[in-house]
Write an enzyme that holds these catalytic residues in place. Structure first.
Site, PDB file in Angstrom:
ATOM      1  CD  GLU A 156       0.806  -2.018   0.294  1.00 27.28           C
ATOM      2  OE1 GLU A 156       0.045  -2.237  -0.666  1.00 27.28           O
ATOM      3  OE2 GLU A 156       2.041  -2.198   0.238  1.00 27.28           O
ATOM      4  CG  HIS A 200      -0.183   0.104  -3.419  1.00 30.62           C
ATOM      5  ND1 HIS A 200       0.762  -0.878  -3.194  1.00 30.62           N
ATOM      6  CD2 HIS A 200       0.404   0.945  -4.307  1.00 30.62           C
ATOM      7  CE1 HIS A 200       1.845  -0.627  -3.899  1.00 30.62           C
ATOM      8  NE2 HIS A 200       1.650   0.476  -4.591  1.00 30.62           N
ATOM      9  CG  ASP A 204       4.004   7.246  -1.657  1.00 35.71           C
ATOM     10  OD1 ASP A 204       4.775   7.871  -2.398  1.00 35.71           O
ATOM     11  OD2 ASP A 204       3.296   6.318  -2.074  1.00 35.71           O
TER      12      ASP A 204
HETATM   13  C1  F6R Z   1       4.495   5.957  -5.570  1.00 33.52           C
HETATM   14  C2  F6R Z   1       3.254   5.354  -5.121  1.00 33.52           C
HETATM   15  C3  F6R Z   1       2.834   3.988  -5.525  1.00 33.52           C
HETATM   16  C4  F6R Z   1       3.142   3.655  -6.988  1.00 33.52           C
HETATM   17  C5  F6R Z   1       2.741   2.229  -7.289  1.00 33.52           C
HETATM   18  C6  F6R Z   1       3.077   1.852  -8.717  1.00 33.52           C
HETATM   19  O1  F6R Z   1       4.623   7.248  -5.043  1.00 33.52           O
HETATM   20  O2  F6R Z   1       2.553   5.969  -4.396  1.00 33.52           O
HETATM   21  O3  F6R Z   1       1.447   3.847  -5.316  1.00 33.52           O
HETATM   22  O4  F6R Z   1       2.444   4.551  -7.813  1.00 33.52           O
HETATM   23  O5  F6R Z   1       3.401   1.361  -6.425  1.00 33.52           O
HETATM   24  O6  F6R Z   1       4.443   1.908  -8.896  1.00 33.52           O
HETATM   25  P1  F6R Z   1       5.089   1.839 -10.343  1.00 33.52           P
HETATM   26  O7  F6R Z   1       4.604   3.043 -11.075  1.00 33.52           O
HETATM   27  O8  F6R Z   1       6.569   1.894 -10.107  1.00 33.52           O
HETATM   28  O9  F6R Z   1       4.614   0.573 -10.950  1.00 33.52           O
END
Ligand code: F6R
Length: 261
Positions: A143, A138, A67
């Protein structure tokens, strides 16, 4: 879905790195799906160390990030393209241009998303997709309410995600972009192996829904229950709400030595 409860993020990073190395031994030109955020950092650290030691090479591999924020300037340090280069790509031996990312600065966003889907298809699909999970369930930036069949497209970030990610933007939620481009849930489901990592108490509810909840667009990660090869690597805190935690621990302890994740 295999659930492995490990002691800490170093163990999680090591086991996920084993899966990547095993793939690249079998298929040196393997295609990786790369998440950003905090959760995968121990995996990238471990892979960088193994690459420096000559234990794995990415020279023929390819990568696709999950993303990207819409509208962050090309030189912004939190642009996911920049982040993945910093935390992983520049630390191993990928060929130039071997890792692609959705173009959050495209003037024609639907066309850029369609091109991204086509590029993944032309690469033969993703062999191993590394994922984190948001506190709202997500994956990628799909979302709650996302179509379970969605492909790469623009999404609006929830307030919760912007609050969660404010830590990367001087703790200012208003500085977090409102929109992103993300591989869809259908795109992610096309990967041949999904390795999802989660640590900390803040992820416990999302992990509970992912593994033991009903499949629902309200908890987008639950679509992975329909995938034939998903490995969920969590620490004890993220596993806190799993009803069958003892069973998952026992299953992993009893796992045949020949069986990889
Ligand atoms: C990042 C992504 C998100 C994260 C998620 C968790 O490329 O796609 O889905 O994996 O928001 O984020 P962290 O690992 O920072 O808690």
């Amino acid at each position: 879905m295999e659930v492995v409860i490990l002691r800490n993020s170093a163990e999680i990073g090591g086991l996920a790195a084993d899966a990547v190395c095993s793939l690249l031994r079998r298929r040196p030109a393997g295609v990786l799906g790369l998440a950003t955020g905090s959760s995968p950092l121990p995996i990238y650290d471990e892979l960088a160390a193994r690459c420096a030691a000559g234990d794995v090479s990415f020279a023929r591999a390819r990568g696709f990030t999950l993303d990207e924020y819409v509208g962050l300037p090309a030189d912004h340090p939190e642009r996911y393209r920049t982040v993945i280069d910093r935390v992983f790509v520049s630390r191993v031996d990928f060929a130039p241009d071997a890792v692609a990312a959705p173009d959050g600065l495209a003037t024609d966003i639907p066309a850029a998303c369609a091109r991204y889907e086509a590029a993944i298809r032309e690469a033969g699909g993703i062999d191993l997709q590394i994922l984190g999970i948001g506190t709202d369930g997500h994956i990628g930036f799909n979302e709650p309410g996302s179509s379970l069949a969605s492909r790469t497209r623009i999404k609006t970030l929830t307030e919760q995600t912007r609050l969660d990610n404010a830590r990367f933007f001087d703790d200012d939620p208003d500085a977090v972009p409102t929109h992103c481009l993300t591989q869809g849930l259908g795109t992610i489901m096309g990967a041949r192996h999904v390795v999802l990592v989660a640590t900390g108490r803040g992820k416990a509810e999302a992990v509970h829904h992912l593994v033991e909840g009903s499949v629902s667009a309200m908890w987008p990660a639950t679509i992975l229950q329909h995938h034939p090869h998903v490995t969920v690597l969590v620490d004890g805190a993220a596993a806190q709400r799993l009803q069958l935690a003892d069973y998952y621990r026992e299953t992993y302890r009893m796992k045949p030595a020949w069986q990889e994740i």
